[in-house]
Design an enzyme around this catalytic site. Structure first.
Site, PDB file in Angstrom:
ATOM      1  N   GLU A 168       0.941  -1.587  -0.172  1.00 56.31           N
ATOM      2  CA  GLU A 168      -0.629  -0.018   0.199  1.00 56.31           C
ATOM      3  C   GLU A 168       1.432   1.525  -0.145  1.00 56.31           C
ATOM      4  O   GLU A 168       0.712   2.228  -0.813  1.00 56.31           O
ATOM      5  CB  GLU A 168      -0.748  -0.072   1.415  1.00 56.31           C
ATOM      6  N   GLY A 169       2.084   0.989   1.026  1.00 59.76           N
ATOM      7  CA  GLY A 169       2.196   2.494   1.138  1.00 59.76           C
ATOM      8  C   GLY A 169       3.485   2.430  -0.397  1.00 59.76           C
ATOM      9  O   GLY A 169       3.272   3.595  -1.311  1.00 59.76           O
TER      10      GLY A 169
END
Length: 457
Positions: A168-169
């Site tokens: 996600e990051g």
């Protein structure tokens, strides 16, 4: 006086010739438009199933790619009705139903002829990570219901999965740098070029359940578990990235309140982060329903809690600092908090912070602001010198900032480009239309001339 039958025949013939010529001209222009496109346009659908809500994004790109990566643009953004899919743990079927409105909007936008070739993916983030920890069986039921609902659509459903916090990051970092034109950009000479090195920015994401930090450090990444590597537009990028579950905005507020409950001798809690004069009542049970809340729960969770605001910023910051374990990093220059390895922050950063949802209230604004300030300064290690390099954004270049566009960019490398034969077919179609247009036009002129000579006789 009316027209003679010869004059009417002449007029009808001229009208037919005009219609035929105009129709062919339109077909010619339509075919000519096709050849102006470098290649066939492709589409992709991505659901971002967050902790507080789910959003759908439709992306499009041209099939001929730049160094094996598509040049992608956002075509649609749609927020699904209702809360995040993790909220439907007790009624999984409703999780799938909640996505139908946005899915119908996406299908209406994408041409039907392209539906079967359009990939669709759902990635679930912090909310479903917590549900998986709390009750893995319920999480599996939600994913099954969502998959069943989405697989009935005419597009190519690629699955519904739990997205790792690191992914996600890192994908969010790809999105931000792409929309800012820092991965690839179109030059004045009409070519796609690679920007200069050292211009890439970092990404900070504050969601409801988790928060992520991703950037290119100034030196080697010593902990390989925090490293993500991408190959985009022919260039390899290596970034530091880490995700902190339970440090998102909503979970922080729950943990903060639970800590105040634990230190209070009664069910009347004085909250330093709530404004003076605030007084509210809430149920205890939902507060302790999250795995993030580690504080001991009162014996009777069926009771209600009364909260009064005192408006004390100093006490608020002290309570917020209690949510972190800063002492575990004492003496270490490559540590953030909770013993997590992190190189020193470097360069410019873009922050995407979630705004309060529909049920968000003014009472939480002070706590949220002071929490973000504490996280950035004492957690991630920003200073007075580096603070000026932080920008808070929800969008960049008209595109929503988040992991979904980065996912689609990475996905385009797996989807083959169109064969050159299509170019020849399009070109051939244009020339055929042009020849037909000339033939019909000449025929109409010749016929009109013959009839006009006939009328003179």
């Amino acid at each position: 006086m009316g027209l003679t039958w010869r004059e009417r025949a002449f007029t009808a013939l001229l009208g037919a010739a005009a219609v035929s010529g105009l129709t062919t001209l339109i077909l010619f222009l339509v075919e000519a438009t096709n050849i102006l496109l470098p290649a066939d346009t492709k589409f992709g659908i991505v659901f971002d199933a967050g902790s507080s809500h789910t959003s759908l994004f439709v992306y499009q790109w041209l099939a001929n790619k730049e160094n094996d990566t598509g040049v992608v643009s956002q075509a649609l953004a749609c927020r699904a009705k209702g809360p995040g899919i993790s909220s439907y743990a007790s009624d999984p079927a409703q999780a799938g139903e909640s996505l139908q409105g946005c899915l119908e909007a996406a299908l209406a936008l994408i041409p039907k002829a392209k539906h079967q070739q359009t990939p669709m993916f759902l990635g679930a983030t912090g909310g479903m990570r917590l549900l998986s920890q709390k009750n893995s069986s319920q999480a599996e039921d939600v994913f099954a219901a969502v998959s069943q609902a989405l697989s009935r659509s005419p597009v190519a459903f690629w699955g519904a999965e739990l997205l790792a916090g690191q992914d996600e990051g890192a994908l969010g970092w790809v999105t931000i740098n792409y929309v800012l034109g820092l991965l690839v950009q179109y030059s004045f000479s009409g070519e796609w070029i690679q920007p200069l090195e050292g211009t890439l920015v970092g990404a900070l994401d504050m969601g409801g359940a988790s928060t992520q930090i991703t950037f290119v450090p100034g030196g080697p990444i010593l902990d390989t578990t925090t490293q993500a590597t991408f190959r985009l537009y022919g260039t390899e990028h290596s970034v530091y990235t880490h995700s902190y579950l339970c440090f998102g905005r909503d979970q922080m507020l729950n943990r903060l309140l639970a800590g105040l409950v634990q230190s209070s001798p009664s069910l009347l809690v004085r909250h330093p982060c709530y404004h003076s004069g605030y007084r509210g009542t809430l149920a205890l049970a939902p507060l302790y329903g999250s795995p993030c809340v580690q504080a001991a729960a009162p014996r009777d969770l069926g009771q209600n809690l009364t909260v009064e605001g005192t408006g004390n910023p100093g006490a608020c910051v002290a309570a917020i600092r209690g949510l972190f374990n800063f002492s575990s990093c004492d003496g270490r220059g490559d540590c953030a908090f909770d013993r997590v390895y992190q190189p020193p922050v470097r360069g410019q950063f873009y922050v995407e912070a979630s705004s309060p949802g529909q049920d968000g209230q003014l009472r939480d604004y002070c706590a949220s602001g002071l929490y973000i300030l504490t996280l950035l300064l004492e957690g991630y290690g920003f200073s007075q010198e580096t603070w000026g390099g932080i920008e808070f954004r929800k969008q960049a270049g008209g595109t929503d900032i988040g992991w979904t566009l980065g996912y689609m960019l990475n996905l385009t490398s797996l989807i083959p480009a169109e064969a050159p034969a299509q170019w020849r077919a399009q070109s051939y179609g244009v020339w055929v239309a042009g020849v037909v247009f000339l033939v019909l036009t000449l025929t109409a002129i010749l016929g009109a001339t013959v009839v006009q000579l006939w009328l003179r006789d």
